[in-house]
Design an enzyme around this catalytic site. Structure first.
Site, PDB file in Angstrom:
ATOM      1  N   ASP A 125      54.477  86.407  76.512  1.00 51.89           N
ATOM      2  CA  ASP A 125      53.697  87.603  75.886  1.00 51.89           C
ATOM      3  C   ASP A 125      54.806  88.776  75.848  1.00 51.89           C
ATOM      4  OD1 ASP A 125      51.525  85.991  75.109  1.00 51.89           O
ATOM      5  OD2 ASP A 125      50.201  87.227  76.343  1.00 51.89           O
ATOM      6  N   GLY A 126      55.109  89.153  76.833  1.00 51.02           N
ATOM      7  CA  GLY A 126      56.287  90.159  77.154  1.00 51.02           C
ATOM      8  C   GLY A 126      57.585  89.777  76.089  1.00 51.02           C
ATOM      9  N   GLN A 146      56.560  98.384  78.279  1.00 51.42           N
ATOM     10  CA  GLN A 146      57.990  97.749  78.451  1.00 51.42           C
ATOM     11  C   GLN A 146      58.743  99.090  78.533  1.00 51.42           C
ATOM     12  OE1 GLN A 146      59.442  95.171  75.417  1.00 51.42           O
ATOM     13  NE2 GLN A 146      57.659  93.815  75.817  1.00 51.42           N
TER      14      GLN A 146
END
Length: 282
Positions: free
Chosen positions: A63-64, A237
């Protein structure tokens, strides 16, 4: 092929041996069919792809990696498909063993697109825009230290709603409802539900509960001077220091993220696997 003008596919690949190996094999497969691969190669998160005419963007990772890819793809991204490596991810449409059937379906146009809303986040300091970014999952304001509570004045559609007091505040999309917001006690929202979620983190006032707003809501956040050091995080992030007097504007972004959906896959299957819910399919 769904876009006869384009002969390019974007690749965003996690720094993982299996993902890299699979991407090289897949790149060769596409090249043999006359399709050029444009890779994201160690770009900073803030940098955007100069390409705008991809057939699609393959995201090999978790997912990141997908969140990073959605920002690299720019304001108006091409259709994206996530390929999971490792544990089940909420943003992955297929697993690594389904790559080639999925690739064949995509170049033949045998897929549908689900549009996931994003939020446009603008940080203004002394009348100057410091940050302007789109997020697919969420934005988070939280504390750097444990000394003081975060106090965040919140205005919704020109109405002074409240001052959230606690460890911070999450504003999430339906896609992001299964991320940090869920861990903080927020609701799970189906991606087709048009809304914005506000979830306080460990609120000092127990009556401050998660709130679901219409997708057209315009939110203004203003940290108060009595708050401790705060940081604004975008999609988990990118972190930006914020201070008293800053204004953070949040609203639905103009362009959503188009995510490729293939037949036989269902959002509830992902929920069941990821959250380990019991019960079989009917």
């Amino acid at each position: 092929m769904n876009n006869t003008k384009s002969k390019k596919i974007g690749f965003v690949v996690k720094n993982d041996d299996n993902a890299i190996k699979s991407s090289l094999i897949l790149e060769k497969w596409f090249n043999q069919r006359g399709i050029e691969i444009i890779r994201k190669k160690g770009l900073p998160i803030s940098e955007k792809s100069s390409e705008t005419d991809f057939i699609c963007i393959f995201v090999l990772g978790g997912d990141g990696t997908f969140l990073s890819a959605s920002r690299w793809a720019g304001i108006k991204p091409s259709p994206m498909i996530g390929v999971k490596f490792g544990e089940v991810g909420f943003l992955a449409e297929i697993s690594e063993d389904q790559i080639f059937p999925a690739a064949e379906a995509i170049i033949n146009g045998n897929f549908t697109v689900q549009h996931r809303i994003r939020l446009e986040i603008t940080l203004v300091r002394n009348g100057k825009t410091i940050v302007s970014e789109n997020v697919l999952n969420d934005m988070v304001i939280n504390k750097r230290s444990l000394a003081r509570l975060a106090r965040i004045k919140t205005i919704v559609n020109d109405f002074s709603l409240t001052t959230y007091t606690g460890d911070g505040l999450i504003i999430a999309t339906p896609t992001g409802s299964t991320a940090y917001s869920m861990a903080a006690g927020g609701p799970i929202i189906h991606p087709y539900v048009p809304c914005i979620i506000m979830t306080p983190i460990c609120p000092f006032t127990l009556t401050n509960r998660p709130l679901i707003l219409p997708e057209f809501s315009k939110i203004i956040l203003e940290p108060e001077e009595r708050s401790s050091e705060l940081i604004l995080t975008l999609d988990g992030q990118e972190g930006i220091d914020i201070m008293a007097g800053d204004l953070i504007y949040v609203e639905k972004a103009e362009y959503p993220v188009p995510m490729i959906m293939l037949s036989g896959n269902d959002y509830f299957d992902v929920l069941k696997k990821k959250l380990r819910w019991s019960g079989g399919r009917i």
